[in-house]
Enzyme design. Structure first.
Site, PDB file in Angstrom:
ATOM      1  CE1 TYR A 141      -4.665 -18.112 111.059  1.00  0.00           C
ATOM      2  CE2 TYR A 141      -2.840 -18.174 109.528  1.00  0.00           C
ATOM      3  CZ  TYR A 141      -3.585 -17.505 110.468  1.00  0.00           C
ATOM      4  OH  TYR A 141      -3.251 -16.235 110.813  1.00  0.00           O
ATOM      5  CG  ASP A 221      -9.031  -9.015 124.644  1.00  0.00           C
ATOM      6  OD1 ASP A 221      -8.746  -9.858 125.525  1.00  0.00           O
ATOM      7  OD2 ASP A 221     -10.179  -8.558 124.504  1.00  0.00           O
ATOM      8  CG  ASP A 245       0.006 -15.113 111.277  1.00  0.00           C
ATOM      9  OD1 ASP A 245       1.162 -14.644 111.188  1.00  0.00           O
ATOM     10  OD2 ASP A 245      -0.760 -15.205 110.296  1.00  0.00           O
ATOM     11  CG  ASP A 249       4.710 -10.945 112.048  1.00  0.00           C
ATOM     12  OD1 ASP A 249       5.408 -11.974 112.176  1.00  0.00           O
ATOM     13  OD2 ASP A 249       4.329 -10.515 110.941  1.00  0.00           O
TER      14      ASP A 249
END
Ligand code: NAI
Ligand code: MG
Length: 499
Positions: A141, A221, A245, A249
């Protein structure tokens, strides 16, 4: 509770700490802000509130960041910022207010509690109660990207030891201060051994200082799969920016209460609190909006400025209203809700319950501590390691000779260098020379690794420069270089895949 040297007692918090900036935002922002401020005031939270101009009006006046220049002084003079959602204009080079503030004020941790309120709000995971702490400034980022060749683009993933340390330490302090038991670290360090490896290594080091908390690591994962199927196995999760990120969510969504979710962006002193949802222009101004996301953000903010008791009071009253079935339209369910209420009536119901506790949902009790980092922001490792220059990776844009790596190696050998020797060529990280496989797909982007011939002495920059001059002289186009170092004799670079 164990003594926590990194926490601050309420009595230590200077009165300036109670200066709080707020912004009403766009769309439903003003009405949910009114609801939240009404509840906080009724709960007795003594705050010095300073309004900040932000969002639509500021964008329309031509400020592309969406933040009025006058806002910075107010934010700097405040301990916290409660921000209602802002509509980001599409296109035209407008920047998200959040990104601007987060980056400008060094808000290094994003904290998102994801809790289910079963059976009052439908959820597939009734006992889920996970907090995701996401590193907020580093990783891919940093936005450092380049097009290297006709076919290949790249993004630089930057990870620093102090950057890892402060977000990880924040996560452990957060867990301890809130009576949580476990901190889980999620990385992909089996592949990214240096970047994610550093995050994992610092996690293990910091964890050693918190023997009262469980600490575990999962490959991201597998950890993500487990989070979505058995979220009750997790408590606090700390993870690098990109994974955080995505996972924050996912976790909010599967808790069933994304519409109620809040998040905090936390720095050394200052922090910004907001709802996860946006400005909902479709229902703006109609007294339909659910103020819960911003209210829970406000609860986190009260805790941050040391008003733990007021935070608990507001949170428990809110839980009680949820239980009583007074629900806004977005969470209304026949058979579960008792009455559909508007934004204002919902706020009044919470005010009426101040002082009550929930009966079926777990009540909250925030402690008299504030989770600060309370460490030098840029603490260094105790000693800087010895650094030796041992080679160079030269990246070439090369599209000749049928992209045959043996031909490329021949050209590079003829370029020659007394100090350095070609050891390996990779294409997209996979070794293609020496002894590559003909099946390996090859782009126009080649990484050519040269190491020193004499392991007895470090290289000099001049030796790298003469190698590059020779490569250029052989008609090859180098587009990027990375110097290879050993730190205390340990290679500071990864090996090629298949090497
Ligand atoms: P949104 O979250 O505003 O709306 C999505 C859906 O959820 C809509 O149907 C809306 O009515 C509903 N909704 C959202 N919050 C609600 C609430 N509190 N009560 C009841 N219903 C609610 O997302 P959308 O439509 O993608 O974005 C709208 C605007 O918000 C955009 O301009 C976007 O840039 C901005 N936005 C701002 C954020 C922020 O300031 N942190 C975060 C996300 C979006
Ligand atoms: Mg996101």
């Amino acid at each position: 509770m164990a003594a926590n040297p990194d926490s601050l007692r309420i009595s230590d918090v200077p009165s300036r700490a109670r200066t709080v900036a707020f912004a009403r935002g766009d769309g439903i922002g003003p009405e949910i802000t009114d609801a939240v401020l009404t509840v906080m005031e009724a709960a007795g939270a003594r705050l010095d509130l300073q309004e900040v101009p932000l969002g639509r009006g500021v964008y329309e006046s031509g400020t592309r960041s969406g933040v009025d220049p006058a806002a910075w002084d107010i934010l700097r003079g405040s301990r916290a910022f409660l921000k209602a959602p802002v509509s980001t204009p599409q296109g035209g080079g407008f920047k998200s207010v959040n990104v601007t503030i987060r980056k400008s004020l060094g808000l290094f941790a994003n904290v998102r509690p994801c809790r289910s309120y079963h059976p009052f709000v439908a959820s597939r995971h009734p006992s889920m109660d996970v907090v995701i702490v996401r590193e907020n400034e580093e990783d891919t980022y940093a936005g450092i990207e380049h097009r290297a060749t006709a076919e290949v683009v790249q993004c630089l993933k930057l990870v620093s030891r102090p950057g890892c340390e402060r977000v990880i330490r924040y996560a452990f302090n957060y867990a301890r201060d809130r009576g949580r038991r476990k901190v889980s670290c999620l990385t992909k360090d089996n592949i990214m051994k240096l970047t994610d490896g550093l995050f994992h290594e610092v996690f293990d080091e910091v964890a050693a200082g918190y023997p009262d908390l469980l600490a575990e690591h999962h490959i991201v994962d597998a950890g993500a799969a487990r989070l979505t199927t058995r979220p009750e196995k997790f408590d606090v999760i700390v993870t690098p920016n990109l994974y955080g990120d995505i996972l924050s969510d996912v976790a909010a969504e599967i808790s069933g209460s994304i519409g109620l979710a809040a998040s905090a962006n936390v720095g050394d002193e200052f922090a910004m609190f907001e709802a996860v949802h946006g400005s909902a222009p479709d229902i703006a101004g109609r007294d339909l909006a659910n103020p819960s996301g911003l209210l829970l953000a406000g609860v986190m903010m009260l805790g941050h400025v040391g008003l733990a008791e007021e935070a608990s009071r507001v949170h428990n009253a809110w839980l009680r209203v949820l239980e009583r079935g007074l629900h806004t339209a977005d969470i209304f369910q026949h058979g579960v809700s008792s009455r559909r209420v508007g934004t204002r009536e919902f706020a009044r119901a919470i005010v009426a319950e101040l002082g009550s506790a929930p009966r079926r949902l777990q009540a909250v009790q925030y402690g008299p501590t504030r989770t600060g980092v309370r460490r030098p922001a840029h603490s260094r490792p105790p000693r800087r390691p010895r650094k030796d220059l041992v080679g160079i990776d030269v990246f070439l844009d090369w599209d000749e000779d049928g992209r045959d790596p043996v031909a490329l190696a021949g050209r590079l050998a003829s370029a020659g260098s007394p100090a350095l020797e070609l050891r390996m060529i990779t294409n997209r990280g996979v070794k293609v020379w020496p002894a590559g496989l003909p099946e390996t797909f090859r782009t126009d982007h080649w990484r050519c690794r040269f190491l020193r011939r004499d392991p007895g002495r470090p290289l000099r920059h001049a030796e790298l420069q003469s190698l590059l001059a020779a490569i250029s002289g052989a008609g090859l186009d180098y587009v990027k270089t990375e110097h290879l170092h050993e730190f205390d004799g340990v290679p500071g670079y990864s090996s090629g895949q298949g090497e």
